[in-house]
Scaffold this motif. Structure first.
Motif, PDB file in Angstrom:
ATOM      1  N   TYR A  22       1.340  -0.713   8.109  1.00  0.00           N
ATOM      2  CA  TYR A  22       0.657  -1.261   7.284  1.00  0.00           C
ATOM      3  C   TYR A  22      -0.861  -2.106   7.388  1.00  0.00           C
ATOM      4  O   TYR A  22      -1.238  -2.524   6.064  1.00  0.00           O
ATOM      5  N   GLY A  23      -0.857  -2.622   8.303  1.00  0.00           N
ATOM      6  CA  GLY A  23      -2.156  -2.997   8.310  1.00  0.00           C
ATOM      7  C   GLY A  23      -3.606  -2.575   7.993  1.00  0.00           C
ATOM      8  O   GLY A  23      -4.216  -2.792   7.580  1.00  0.00           O
ATOM      9  N   PHE A  25      -3.555  -0.310   5.743  1.00  0.00           N
ATOM     10  CA  PHE A  25      -3.900  -0.320   4.162  1.00  0.00           C
ATOM     11  C   PHE A  25      -3.535  -2.010   3.273  1.00  0.00           C
ATOM     12  O   PHE A  25      -4.164  -1.983   2.203  1.00  0.00           O
ATOM     13  N   ARG A  26      -3.349  -3.018   4.609  1.00  0.00           N
ATOM     14  CA  ARG A  26      -2.695  -3.637   4.125  1.00  0.00           C
ATOM     15  C   ARG A  26      -3.738  -4.628   5.050  1.00  0.00           C
ATOM     16  O   ARG A  26      -4.107  -4.519   5.813  1.00  0.00           O
ATOM     17  N   THR A  27      -3.969  -6.757   4.146  1.00  0.00           N
ATOM     18  CA  THR A  27      -4.849  -7.407   4.981  1.00  0.00           C
ATOM     19  C   THR A  27      -3.724  -8.687   5.272  1.00  0.00           C
ATOM     20  O   THR A  27      -3.741  -9.470   4.286  1.00  0.00           O
ATOM     21  N   PRO A  28      -2.330  -8.152   5.984  1.00  0.00           N
ATOM     22  CA  PRO A  28      -1.790  -9.335   6.646  1.00  0.00           C
ATOM     23  C   PRO A  28      -2.159 -10.435   6.698  1.00  0.00           C
ATOM     24  O   PRO A  28      -2.567 -10.249   7.931  1.00  0.00           O
ATOM     25  N   ASP A  29      -1.511 -11.345   6.369  1.00  0.00           N
ATOM     26  CA  ASP A  29      -2.049 -12.997   7.280  1.00  0.00           C
ATOM     27  C   ASP A  29      -1.649 -13.051   8.315  1.00  0.00           C
ATOM     28  O   ASP A  29      -0.579 -13.876   8.852  1.00  0.00           O
TER      29      ASP A  29
END
Length: 297
Positions: A22-23, A25-29
């Motif tokens: 997930y990290g 492809f995304r940039t989670p906080d």
């Protein structure tokens, strides 16, 4: 035995892998997620486990002592090694001492030995956290006031849970159940956050990271063996100490090093390569436990 090891480790690495994917492809906080976990969900789980009068906390005093000796003793054992190799003490020793008892330790113990291992896992986690935010911070900044400990939600939850348990205060079952459900969120969340952090691996200091991946579990296990004999630990508590002693460095070491500007990139290598090393270390340790320490039916 192979099936038991796989049943224990595959969920751990699958959830962490989901965090990594997930990290990617995304940039989670992830910092905000960790703050929420450490300030809400983890304290709820700690309070629920400690306040439950079915958990005789007095029985875990020896395990708590053993956990403290493993943490502090690892620093003493590896200090001359760090001096000999001319490593910066403040950079190298904290990750060797303060292990991943939260993100990996609690889920691993619960998956390996069931819910009955949760009190032991929480006790060891609390010991590691208290030492990290007292001794660990003092190592990096000797002027850090220790009263800051009392402002930490996990410390407040620990004190409150101990008071309720030891004072024999009855709590409604529905209340404890709600706390357990909310606190249970922290276990997969810890693993997911660990997976996201794995994307930050810096192989620039791979030699130091590889050294730490070997010395961190090795120093813990060298101390755990005589402690189990000396404190007469057996069964589930002995198995829990084995797992605790073999855990890799805590991700929190990187956040603290970043805060105190103590070579955070080197600490990141120690932490993240050490956690990768657990892919090799933990199956070996679990095989030993299931064979000689705590055989499962």
């Amino acid at each position: 035995m192979t099936a038991q090891i796989l049943a224990t480790l595959l969920p751990v690495f699958l959830i962490a892998g989901c965090g990594t994917l997930y990290g990617r492809f995304r940039t989670p906080d992830i910092r905000g997620l960790n703050t929420l976990n450490m300030e809400l969900f983890v304290p709820m789980l700690v309070f629920a486990v400690l306040a439950d009068r079915q958990a005789p906390l007095a029985d875990y005093a020896s395990l708590a002592l053993a956990g403290a000796v493993v943490v502090l003793g690892s620093g003493l054992v590896l200090w001359p090694v760090a001096k000999w190799l001319k490593l910066e003490i403040k950079t190298f020793l904290p990750p060797m001492m303060f292990n991943n008892s939260g993100n990996m330790g609690i889920p691993l113990l619960v998956l390996a030995f069931g819910e009955k291992a949760l009190p032991a896992a929480v006790v060891l986690f609390i010991i590691e956290m208290l030492l990290h935010f007292s001794v660990g911070l003092y190592m990096l900044s000797p002027h850090t006031p220790l009263w800051r400990l009392l402002r930490m939600p996990i410390v407040l939850a620990s004190l409150a849970g101990l008071a309720v348990n030891l004072g024999g205060v009855p709590l409604p079952g529905w209340f404890l159940e709600a706390l357990h459900m909310l606190g249970g969120v922290c276990i997969p969340l810890m693993l997911f956050a660990l997976g996201v952090r794995m994307l930050d691996i810096d192989f620039g200091d791979w030699k130091t990271g590889l050294l730490g991946a070997v010395l961190c579990p090795l120093s813990g296990l060298v101390l755990a063996v005589p402690l189990i004999w000396w404190l007469d630990l057996s069964g589930l508590q002995a198995a829990s100490l084995w797992v605790f002693a073999a855990l890799p460095p805590a991700v929190l070491n990187y956040l603290v090093a970043e805060q105190y500007r103590q070579e955070p990139h080197k600490v990141a290598s120690l932490v993240l390569i050490g956690n990768l090393g657990s892919l090799v270390v933990m199956p070996l340790v679990l095989a030993l436990i299931f064979t000689h320490v705590y055989p499962l039916a």
